[in-house]
Enzyme design. Sequence first.
Site, PDB file in Angstrom:
ATOM      1  CG  ASP A  44      -1.897  -0.933   1.053  1.00  0.00           C
ATOM      2  OD1 ASP A  44      -2.405  -1.531  -0.267  1.00  0.00           O
ATOM      3  OD2 ASP A  44      -2.363  -1.551   2.290  1.00  0.00           O
ATOM      4  NE  ARG A 103      -8.370  23.113  25.762  1.00  0.00           N
ATOM      5  CZ  ARG A 103      -8.976  23.959  26.159  1.00  0.00           C
ATOM      6  NH1 ARG A 103     -10.633  23.717  25.401  1.00  0.00           N
ATOM      7  NH2 ARG A 103      -8.911  25.281  25.785  1.00  0.00           N
ATOM      8  CB  THR A 124      -8.800  -0.024   5.840  1.00  0.00           C
ATOM      9  OG1 THR A 124      -8.265   0.325   4.445  1.00  0.00           O
ATOM     10  CG2 THR A 124     -10.227  -0.041   5.831  1.00  0.00           C
TER      11      THR A 124
HETATM   12  P1  NAD Z   1       3.703   1.203   5.284  1.00  0.00           P
HETATM   13  O1  NAD Z   1       3.708   1.151   3.712  1.00  0.00           O
HETATM   14  O2  NAD Z   1       4.172   1.153   6.563  1.00  0.00           O
HETATM   15  O3  NAD Z   1       1.964   1.409   6.060  1.00  0.00           O
HETATM   16  C1  NAD Z   1       1.603   1.417   6.814  1.00  0.00           C
HETATM   17  C2  NAD Z   1       0.172   0.262   7.519  1.00  0.00           C
HETATM   18  O4  NAD Z   1      -0.019   0.668   6.847  1.00  0.00           O
HETATM   19  C3  NAD Z   1       0.962  -0.733   6.554  1.00  0.00           C
HETATM   20  O5  NAD Z   1       0.394  -2.155   6.767  1.00  0.00           O
HETATM   21  C4  NAD Z   1      -0.209  -1.066   4.869  1.00  0.00           C
HETATM   22  O6  NAD Z   1      -0.503  -2.068   4.154  1.00  0.00           O
HETATM   23  C5  NAD Z   1      -1.036   0.110   5.546  1.00  0.00           C
HETATM   24  N1  NAD Z   1      -2.443   0.739   4.746  1.00  0.00           N
HETATM   25  C6  NAD Z   1      -2.009   1.806   4.109  1.00  0.00           C
HETATM   26  N2  NAD Z   1      -3.239   1.932   2.955  1.00  0.00           N
HETATM   27  C7  NAD Z   1      -3.792   1.114   3.739  1.00  0.00           C
HETATM   28  C8  NAD Z   1      -5.167   1.351   4.448  1.00  0.00           C
HETATM   29  N3  NAD Z   1      -6.095   1.743   3.144  1.00  0.00           N
HETATM   30  N4  NAD Z   1      -5.950   0.513   4.185  1.00  0.00           N
HETATM   31  C9  NAD Z   1      -5.895  -0.285   4.611  1.00  0.00           C
HETATM   32  N5  NAD Z   1      -3.811  -0.184   5.177  1.00  0.00           N
HETATM   33  C10 NAD Z   1      -3.711   0.608   4.711  1.00  0.00           C
HETATM   34  O7  NAD Z   1       3.756   3.380   5.638  1.00  0.00           O
HETATM   35  P2  NAD Z   1       3.787   4.865   5.023  1.00  0.00           P
HETATM   36  O8  NAD Z   1       4.350   3.816   3.580  1.00  0.00           O
HETATM   37  O9  NAD Z   1       4.449   5.529   5.364  1.00  0.00           O
HETATM   38  O10 NAD Z   1       1.695   4.497   5.012  1.00  0.00           O
HETATM   39  C11 NAD Z   1       1.265   5.530   5.069  1.00  0.00           C
HETATM   40  C12 NAD Z   1       0.161   5.246   5.553  1.00  0.00           C
HETATM   41  O11 NAD Z   1       0.057   4.495   7.196  1.00  0.00           O
HETATM   42  C13 NAD Z   1      -0.739   6.431   5.831  1.00  0.00           C
HETATM   43  O12 NAD Z   1      -1.267   6.375   5.203  1.00  0.00           O
HETATM   44  C14 NAD Z   1      -1.215   5.798   7.151  1.00  0.00           C
HETATM   45  O13 NAD Z   1      -2.866   5.447   6.797  1.00  0.00           O
HETATM   46  C15 NAD Z   1      -0.903   4.610   7.792  1.00  0.00           C
HETATM   47  N6  NAD Z   1      -0.072   4.755   9.300  1.00  0.00           N
HETATM   48  C16 NAD Z   1      -0.907   4.468  10.313  1.00  0.00           C
HETATM   49  C17 NAD Z   1      -0.397   4.448  11.568  1.00  0.00           C
HETATM   50  C18 NAD Z   1      -1.660   3.738  12.235  1.00  0.00           C
HETATM   51  O14 NAD Z   1      -1.832   2.731  12.538  1.00  0.00           O
HETATM   52  N7  NAD Z   1      -1.208   4.195  14.144  1.00  0.00           N
HETATM   53  C19 NAD Z   1       0.396   5.074  11.601  1.00  0.00           C
HETATM   54  C20 NAD Z   1       0.952   5.909  10.509  1.00  0.00           C
HETATM   55  C21 NAD Z   1       0.973   5.554   9.847  1.00  0.00           C
END
Ligand code: NAD
Length: 269
Positions: free
Chosen positions: A46, A149, A162
């Site tokens: 992703d 806040r 998701t």
């Molecule tokens: P990455 O590729 O490691 O992605 C992090 C995880 O998010 C992976 O497991 C990926 O499959 C999953 N993911 C990404 N888009 C998704 C979607 N639409 N639905 C379900 N799972 C999804 O890291 P990256 O390249 O930095 O990706 C950035 C994304 O990571 C951000 O857009 C954010 O959604 C996600 N993220 C999640 C958290 C959290 O859940 N606490 C924190 C920071 C970022």
Amino acid sequence: MRVAIYSNDGSTSNKVASQLKAKIKDSDKLNYDGLNPEIVISVGGDGTLLSAFHHYIDSINKIRFVGIHTGHLGFYTDWRDYEVQQLVDSLEDDNGQSVSYPLLSIDIKYKDGGPSDSMVALNESTLKRVNGTMVTDVNIKDEFFEKFRGDGLCVSTPTGSTAYNKSVSGAIISPQFNAVQVSEMASINNRVFRTLGSPIIIPPNEWITIIPDDPYHNILTCDQLLVKNRPIESITYSISNDRIYFAQYRHTHFWKRVSNSFIGVHKDD
Ligand code: NAD
């Protein structure tokens, strides 16, 4: 048909990308074109698809994406790394079929008198603060709604619902809805301070504006990107006029994808 490949640096992804490139070169119907593609094949996960989306953002309405996953199942990736030939066959039989999903529009005004920024997110944008409580006004359609806040706010698209949004207890929204969701991250709620405490979902004719009390010390993200470090006056979120298009050679039902990814065990297992 003009096809580009956007791959991550993993060894499996590199191998798949090379196989694809060779098959595209051998095809009478396909041409490799990284600059002006009609189809972009993302090879990785992703995160790779998110990077491909931002790489081709200026021509987003002219492109359809296809995702091959070389790791575990992704949300934007329908094809497996061992299905390269089937994918090339589908590309050669392409008749323009597509499915499209809503995107998030982000308009940022800065306090430094410099030009404002407009960005588009596929998953979400977050505004966070790490040292101390983030305090912001939240306006809906320019009317004051609440004083927030807490750690931060996450504003997501239906396909992004998701991702980060789910981790902060937002609802999962079918991408058939044209909507934007705002979810709280660790809001402070007590006798003195009060936020709604629930995610909110807005329709296409509404917009949300976040105005931080302190323009400094905020972290603003757009998907995997960090937005440059300038003092923020306000951020306005709405549903973008643009959409992302995927070539629809096969279709995994959205709720099946959710169930496969997050629940895993099925009735017949
Ligand atoms: P990455 O590729 O490691 O992605 C992090 C995880 O998010 C992976 O497991 C990926 O499959 C999953 N993911 C990404 N888009 C998704 C979607 N639409 N639905 C379900 N799972 C999804 O890291 P990256 O390249 O930095 O990706 C950035 C994304 O990571 C951000 O857009 C954010 O959604 C996600 N993220 C999640 C958290 C959290 O859940 N606490 C924190 C920071 C970022």
